[in-house]
Design a protein around this motif. Structure first.
Motif, PDB file in Angstrom:
ATOM      1  N   MET C   1      21.141  -0.243 -31.847  1.00  0.00           N
ATOM      2  CA  MET C   1      20.077  -0.527 -32.951  1.00  0.00           C
ATOM      3  C   MET C   1      19.557  -1.808 -32.415  1.00  0.00           C
ATOM      4  O   MET C   1      20.323  -2.749 -32.117  1.00  0.00           O
ATOM      5  N   ALA C   2      18.397  -1.903 -32.352  1.00  0.00           N
ATOM      6  CA  ALA C   2      17.504  -3.277 -32.110  1.00  0.00           C
ATOM      7  C   ALA C   2      17.643  -4.109 -33.366  1.00  0.00           C
ATOM      8  O   ALA C   2      17.575  -3.712 -34.366  1.00  0.00           O
ATOM      9  N   THR C   3      17.839  -5.228 -32.991  1.00  0.00           N
ATOM     10  CA  THR C   3      17.985  -6.440 -33.771  1.00  0.00           C
ATOM     11  C   THR C   3      16.718  -7.160 -34.139  1.00  0.00           C
ATOM     12  O   THR C   3      16.204  -7.494 -33.116  1.00  0.00           O
ATOM     13  N   ASP C   4      16.431  -7.385 -35.250  1.00  0.00           N
ATOM     14  CA  ASP C   4      15.095  -8.154 -35.380  1.00  0.00           C
ATOM     15  C   ASP C   4      15.009  -8.939 -36.958  1.00  0.00           C
ATOM     16  O   ASP C   4      14.757  -8.217 -37.869  1.00  0.00           O
ATOM     17  N   MET C  31      25.864 -15.644 -28.542  1.00  0.00           N
ATOM     18  CA  MET C  31      26.187 -14.366 -28.599  1.00  0.00           C
ATOM     19  C   MET C  31      25.409 -13.249 -27.788  1.00  0.00           C
ATOM     20  O   MET C  31      25.769 -12.226 -27.581  1.00  0.00           O
ATOM     21  N   GLY C  32      24.504 -13.726 -27.088  1.00  0.00           N
ATOM     22  CA  GLY C  32      23.545 -13.006 -26.340  1.00  0.00           C
ATOM     23  C   GLY C  32      22.389 -12.369 -26.936  1.00  0.00           C
ATOM     24  O   GLY C  32      21.528 -11.539 -26.342  1.00  0.00           O
ATOM     25  N   ILE C  57      15.840 -13.730 -34.667  1.00  0.00           N
ATOM     26  CA  ILE C  57      16.930 -13.238 -33.725  1.00  0.00           C
ATOM     27  C   ILE C  57      16.657 -11.903 -33.355  1.00  0.00           C
ATOM     28  O   ILE C  57      16.419 -10.913 -34.344  1.00  0.00           O
ATOM     29  N   THR C  58      16.637 -11.577 -32.200  1.00  0.00           N
ATOM     30  CA  THR C  58      16.341 -10.006 -31.690  1.00  0.00           C
ATOM     31  C   THR C  58      17.011  -9.842 -30.289  1.00  0.00           C
ATOM     32  O   THR C  58      17.696 -10.538 -29.789  1.00  0.00           O
ATOM     33  N   GLY C 198      22.661  -5.605 -35.030  1.00  0.00           N
ATOM     34  CA  GLY C 198      23.076  -4.569 -34.068  1.00  0.00           C
ATOM     35  C   GLY C 198      23.781  -5.432 -32.598  1.00  0.00           C
ATOM     36  O   GLY C 198      23.821  -6.576 -32.845  1.00  0.00           O
ATOM     37  N   PRO C 199      24.330  -4.621 -31.837  1.00  0.00           N
ATOM     38  CA  PRO C 199      25.052  -5.433 -30.911  1.00  0.00           C
ATOM     39  C   PRO C 199      23.881  -6.329 -29.792  1.00  0.00           C
ATOM     40  O   PRO C 199      22.825  -5.549 -29.617  1.00  0.00           O
ATOM     41  N   PRO C 200      24.020  -7.281 -29.326  1.00  0.00           N
ATOM     42  CA  PRO C 200      23.388  -7.809 -28.554  1.00  0.00           C
ATOM     43  C   PRO C 200      23.371  -7.342 -27.061  1.00  0.00           C
ATOM     44  O   PRO C 200      24.082  -6.707 -26.847  1.00  0.00           O
TER      45      PRO C 200
END
Lengths: 349, 301, 597
Positions: C1-4, C31-32, C57-58, C198-200
């Protein structure tokens, strides 16, 4: 929020059925007024009678909201969540919140409802029980009950029994430790009771009359690898379940009204027009005791329909009306031709 | 009057050629008015560079704008003819970029103490290892004769047709108070002394300031003329102690009768030393010295 | 899952707001995640001015901040309340639940949490006092709560906190206690918001390093990697941190930095050092650039390599020192007297700051001219995660040397050559002696003001810069989005391009054929490339942060083309929504058109 400069400020304490209905009516009847709801809840108004849905897999609070956020924006109703009222000063028309903020009001409607009552002898076991009065409590409890899990329900009351219906329906096991509040707020005679208990058992609920087992001796965490909770009766009877949920009816939330200048018995005392003994302050819902001319006493009226009607009536009387309270539903509990219990309090869908 | 020794032109030319001074003069002839005191300054600078044995390519002459600032074109070295008042910061940049260079700043009184006045204190206090030759003729010659910050009060010029209402600055006193580590005064009408002072100033390690009095023969016929200056200048007292800054300032305050000579001198770390110190403090390595030959060391020997 | 996810922390100057933001963005970068971050500082040095730490943070590097945050923290309600509306619906509003003073009505955040937002009142002060004995660690309590609420690895936070308090053992200990208090409180908190990390995804190529730095620091790194020798500067917001960072880094590499008495002195020394062969630079903002204008002209006519880093702020005059603006473009490109062409490059993101910061030295040497790197406060203070290549992508020496001079032939410093660049000698080199002058001169550098020479030399100074348009390994301009003909084309420069790119991508998501071009080289202007792009665009939109549209002016001076200007001076980055709305309007999909459809 655009309000006319000299507009009145109507404050409602409580965002339950009664308070939310009142805010809606206030807005409708006084378009220029400022309407503010103060509530302890971190969520906007949802119907607590919907909460059993959590056992049907509904765990997203958005599915429970009665109105979307836009409703409050469109209706210019300010909702202040997570706001605990520390005190009310009736003559000065000021509310002080716990975080030391003061709010001026022109009229105040107290619709703070009731919180779950717990008999004194069980108070020490509170940390081991899971109440079911709010969305967060409901989700927390549900998350602890596995598929076909076992719920030990103490007391009963019509809210608990409603949940029991859902639990049975969703193939959970329910053991009811019955007692004086099992059919609260219905008043049930000794003659009626065995039939009703039998109806419950027919429904699939396992019933233990607490009295017969000598009362509850202790509630403990279950042994490792076994059940999460153990309930021990004085006669040695033991129950093992995933959660223990107390349902002993409601006691009105009024402590913040002490010193406000209103008369309080168990609830806030109001006349048939729902006015308290302090000018400008009204009460509605589970928190108030209404003077009944017929019965010559102050009494509570429960149930979703009643509570909503009270909110509506209080709002009308705040905005110039002067109508007396007429109950919106009867309070008879009976067993239908299909052998199932029927309560008017369950008719909310 | 003593005996007059005959000087033959050919002999003099031979002597000059053999001295090597001409190597430090460019083929461009100065544009100054005949009789201008600056001729003797360019001659003295060339002689000093020669005497100090500075390789031409290791010398940089930096100037601002003004009659005197044309100077870089007349010497055979690297040069920068910059903006009005900015010679000192430019020279600071040159010297910071390459410590091995011999950097001479030349400029007039307007350039140094009017528009560029803000830079002098900082070049002095930092002890930038450069030589600042200030040509003070008390006038703006290039723009044809307006008052300068060292013009006499009451001086009449095209921009002060009734009289100059401002009292003149005392650059020597200022530079002494700014913390210059070498301060002296010379007069263009005494070329031999001038040459000696320039050589000393250039040999000094640190910020050396030489104030050179010089007449503008074209636009000042009344105040700072050869005849007036010739009568006014004196030598510093024989017992003047050039390590005594207070004594130097006392002498500098007597600007009616300007004293020539070395006012003040002290040895202290230069800007370059300080910056090298920072590199050491930071644990860095000093970069390999640039290709230029260290001229100063040769000169001091 | 993309993080934004965008987080804003708002407080007053003494609350540790910026420090908390610093730890948080370092934690996320560690964290990446990719981070883009831009803080707001108060103009006052002391006192209780408003501070906002903001970060997005994305999973993949974002181009701008979002208009609305997903999480907002109030460390001071009086400052945070006006911003409450910048939290999105279903986002988390974290604030102090209590108060130690009486509050007027509306003086508490609970009065301003919108009906769609989710309130998280915390006993922040109490948790700080209980865990550390003081209320100074309120900011760290909040970080603990964030770590717990969003189920983020506490280790990443602890590392970032440790880094922050590396040299202060007591503060580190208190911070650990405060962090844990926040973390524990979160464990008891029912999470209602829908903010989910989501995971980096790590995208580091072997040998390269990932760092989260701001624009000023990236410029410094570029300058260092390009081998800067000398720096001369004068403090001025928002460029000061360039000088400060260089002051600590340059001596470690044997470099020299000097704080001069003013900006005139700074640029003068840069020109002096450039003449001497050093890689020299200064940094300043608009007011300083105004003072430098005359000496820059000297650099142009003297053909002296020199580099000026300019970070713009609100103007004119002292203007708005702590607010961002792009209103010095005219001055950078045209400022000063006479025909004084120079190179102006304007990076559009932090990575670009690094590249431009280094490339500026190459260009200054290769074309023997002043180079201005033009950024603004937004880019100066904006943090992004940047991947640095294993080897600096900069040439150490771009000088064209005169070589051995024939003994008889005089050295022509300003020789007229085919490509208009003359071989250059520096002091210390035999046979290369010359005088650099601000006067018009001949090939030898001797003053000469003949019509022919002035024409020839003017041509030389202008024409030689054209080669900069082909400078190797440099992005002069770049097109993004749809290929071929488009309905709307955006052309933008500098920090605003991030918002333009974001708006363009959103417009494409809405089905609008759309493209965006960033123009990095502003002078000389890449007319050919830009006009080719404009030919593809039905409508052209030029968003920028100044009143009149200075870049649009520059564009239209070079390309005859009607454009729509979106010029704003809010003192803060442009809103993506505002650009998007303009794109919709130009594409015939305005709000009214949408409603009708």
């Amino acid at each position: 929020m655009a309000t006319a400069k000299n507009a009145r400020h109507h404050v409602v304490i409580g965002s339950g059925v009664s308070g939310s209905q009142a805010a809606d009516t206030l807005r409708e009847r006084e378009p220029d007024a400022r309407v503010t709801i103060l509530t302890l809840s971190s969520l906007l108004f949802y119907n607590r009678y919907d909460l059993p849905k959590v056992f049907r897999g509904h765990r997203d609070w958005r599915e429970f909201l009665a109105y979307p956020a836009e409703y409050y924006k469109d209706h210019r109703i300010e909702v202040r969540r997570c706001s605990r009222v520390a005190g009310v000063d009736g003559p000065r028309r000021t509310i002080t919140l716990e975080h030391k903020e003061e709010i001026r009001f022109d009229t105040l409607l107290v619709a703070s409802g009731g919180r779950g009552y717990l008999p004194e002898e069980l108070a020490e076991f509170r940390p081991l029980m899971h109440p079911f009065a709010s969305y967060t409590e409901a989700v927390t409890a549900a998350s602890l009950v596995p598929d076909r899990g076992h719920v030990i329900m103490l007391g009963g009351d019509m809210i608990g029994l409603d949940l029991a219906r859902t639990l049975i329906d969703t193939r959970h096991r329910v053991t009811l430790v019955a007692g004086a509040q099992t059919f609260w707020p219905h008043e049930v005679s000794d003659e009626e009771r065995p039939g009703l208990i039998a109806a419950l058992e027919k429904m699939g609920v396992e019933v233990i009359e607490s009295h017969d087992a000598g009362g509850i001796a202790t509630i403990e965490q279950g042994a490792k690898g076994l059940s999460a909770r153990r309930v021990l009766f004085k006669d040695g009877t033991e129950l093992h379940g995933d959660v223990v949920m107390p349902f002993f009816g409601l006691s009105p939330s009024v402590e913040f009204m002490l010193g406000s200048g209103t008369d309080i018995e168990r609830g806030l005392l109001v006349n048939p027009a729902l006015r308290t003994t302090c000018e400008g302050i009204y009460a509605a819902g589970d928190v108030c005791q209404i003077w009944s001319d017929a019965e010559k006493r102050y009494r509570f009226f429960y149930g979703w329909k009643n509570v909503r009607a009270m909110g509506d009536l209080a709002a009308r009387n705040i905005t110039g009306g002067d109508e007396p309270w007429v109950p919106a539903q009867d309070e008879k509990l009976h067993i239908g031709s299909d052998g199932k219990i029927q309560s008017p309090f369950w008719e909310y869908h | 009057m003593g005996d007059i020794k005959p000087v033959y032109l050919e002999e003099k030319l031979k002597e000059i050629e053999e001295s090597g001074r001409l190597d430090y003069r460019s083929k461009t002839l100065p544009t100054w008015c005949p009789g201008c005191g600056y001729f003797s300054i360019v001659e003295a600078v060339a002689a000093s560079l020669c005497e100090l044995n500075v390789p031409n390519e290791n010398a940089v002459v930096v100037s601002g704008i003004g009659c005197s600032s044309r100077f870089p074109f007349f010497v055979n070295t690297y040069g920068m003819h910059t903006l009005h008042g900015r010679a000192l910061p430019v020279a600071t940049g040159v010297k910071t970029a390459n410590d091995a260079l011999t950097v001479v700043v030349v400029g007039g009184d307007g350039d140094g103490f009017a528009i560029g006045g803000g830079h002098v204190p900082h070049a002095a206090r930092r002890n930038v290892d450069i030589t600042y030759l200030l040509f003070d003729n008390g006038i703006y010659g290039l723009t044809k004769g307006q008052t300068s910050p060292t013009s006499a009060i009451g001086f009449r010029t095209p921009t002060s047709p009734y009289e100059n209402p401002d009292r003149p600055l005392n650059p020597l006193l200022m530079v002494l108070s700014y913390g210059a580590s070498w301060v002296g005064q010379a007069y263009a009408g005494r070329p031999d002394h001038l040459h000696k002072m320039i050589t000393q100033a250039m040999a000094h390690r640190g910020f050396s300031y030489l104030h050179i009095l010089s007449p503008c023969v074209t636009f000042d016929k009344t105040h700072r003329t050869y005849s007036n200056l010739g009568m006014q200048v004196r030598d510093l007292p024989a017992d003047h102690e050039p390590t005594d800054r207070a004594a130097a300032m006392r002498e500098a305050m007597d600007d009616a009768l300007p004293a020539l000579g070395l006012y003040f001198r002290e040895e202290r770390p230069t800007l370059g030393d300080a910056l090298d110190g920072l590199v050491e403090k930071a644990g860095g390595e000093l970069p390999g010295k640039p290709a230029a030959k260290p001229a100063r060391k040769a000169a001091r020997r | 899952m993309a993080t934004d996810i965008q987080i804003s922390i708002i407080g007053s100057a003494g609350d540790g707001t910026i420090a908390a933001g610093d730890i948080l963005r370092n934690a996320f970068a560690g964290m990446g995640y990719k981070v883009i971050s831009f803080d707001v500082y108060p103009p006052e040095i002391r006192g209780f001015g408003k501070c906002i730490a903001r970060m997005r943070i994305t999973t993949e590097q974002a181009y701008s901040l979002k208009h609305k945050s997903d999480v907002m923290v109030s460390l001071d309600d009086s400052h945070a309340i006006p911003h409450a509306g910048e939290l999105r619906d279903c986002g988390a509003m974290i604030y102090e639940q209590g108060s130690i003073v009486r509050l007027p009505e509306g003086g508490h955040m609970s009065a301003h949490v919108g009906p769609g937002q989710l309130p998280y009142p915390l006993p922040i002060r109490e948790l700080s006092e209980k865990s550390t004995g003081a209320n100074r660690s309120r900011n760290i309590v909040v970080l603990g709560f964030i770590a717990g609420l969003f189920n983020l690895p506490a280790e990443g936070f602890r590392k970032a906190i440790g880094k922050k308090f590396r040299s202060k053992a007591a503060a580190a200990e208190a911070s650990e206690a405060a962090f844990k208090a926040g973390l524990d409180y979160a464990a008891k908190t029912f999470k209602l918001d829908d903010v989910v990390f989501g995971p980096p995804v790590s995208s580091v190529v072997a040998g390269s390093t990932v760092e989260m730095i701001n624009g000023n620091a990236a410029i410094v790194r570029g300058a260092l990697d390009a081998g800067i020798d000398t720096f001369f500067g004068y403090p001025i917001t928002p460029a000061t941190s360039i000088m400060e960072r260089l002051a600590s880094e340059m001596p470690k590499r044997g470099g020299r930095l000097l704080q001069t008495e003013d900006e005139i002195s700074a640029i003068s020394a840069v020109v002096g050092a450039g003449f001497t062969g050093a890689r020299a630079a200064t940094s300043t903002s608009g007011p300083g650039l105004s003072l430098m204008a005359e000496m820059l002209g000297m650099g142009v006519i003297g053909e002296v390599p020199s580099v000026v880093f300019v970070s713009q702020r609100g103007g004119p005059s002292t203007g708005m020192p702590t607010k961002t603006e792009q209103s010095d473009l005219h001055m950078a490109v045209y400022g000063g007297h006479g025909d004084a062409p120079r190179i102006v490059i304007a990076p559009t993101n932090v990575d670009g700051c690094y590249r431009c910061g280094g490339k500026a030295f190459e260009m200054a040497e290769a074309y023997q001219t002043p180079v201005i790197v033009l950024i603004d406060l937004y880019l100066s203070n904006r943090y992004e995660t940047v991947v640095f290549p294993a080897r600096p992508p900069f040439e150490a020496d771009m000088n064209r040397k005169p070589g051995k001079q024939a003994a008889a032939a005089p050295y022509k410093r300003y020789a007229l050559t085919a490509d208009h660049v003359s071989p250059r000698s520096v002091p210390g080199e035999k046979g290369g002696m010359h005088v650099v002058t601000g006067l018009e001169h001949n090939e030898l550098g001797r003053p000469n003001d003949s019509a022919e020479l002035h024409t020839a030399m003017s041509r030389k100074r202008h024409e030689k810069l054209k080669a900069a348009l082909r400078h190797p390994d440099f992005t002069h301009f770049k097109r993004f989005g749809d290929e071929g003909p488009v309905d709307v084309g955006l052309v933008a420069w500098g920090s605003t391009f991030g918002e333009c790119l974001e708006a363009m991508l959103k417009a494409r998501g809405e089905g609008i054929r759309c493209a965006a071009m960033k123009v990095v080289m502003l002078s000389p202007f890449p007319t050919h490339g830009v006009s080719a792009f404009l030919a593809d665009c039905k409508e052209v939109l030029v968003p920028e942060l100044n009143y009149e549209g200075q870049f649009a002016n520059l564009l239209q001076a070079n390309v005859a083309r009607q454009v729509t200007r979106l010029a704003r001076v809010p003192g803060e980055p442009m809103k993506v929504e505002e650009i998007l709305e303009e794109i919709r309007r130009l594409a015939g999909r305005g709000k009214s058109a949408q409603k009708a459809a």
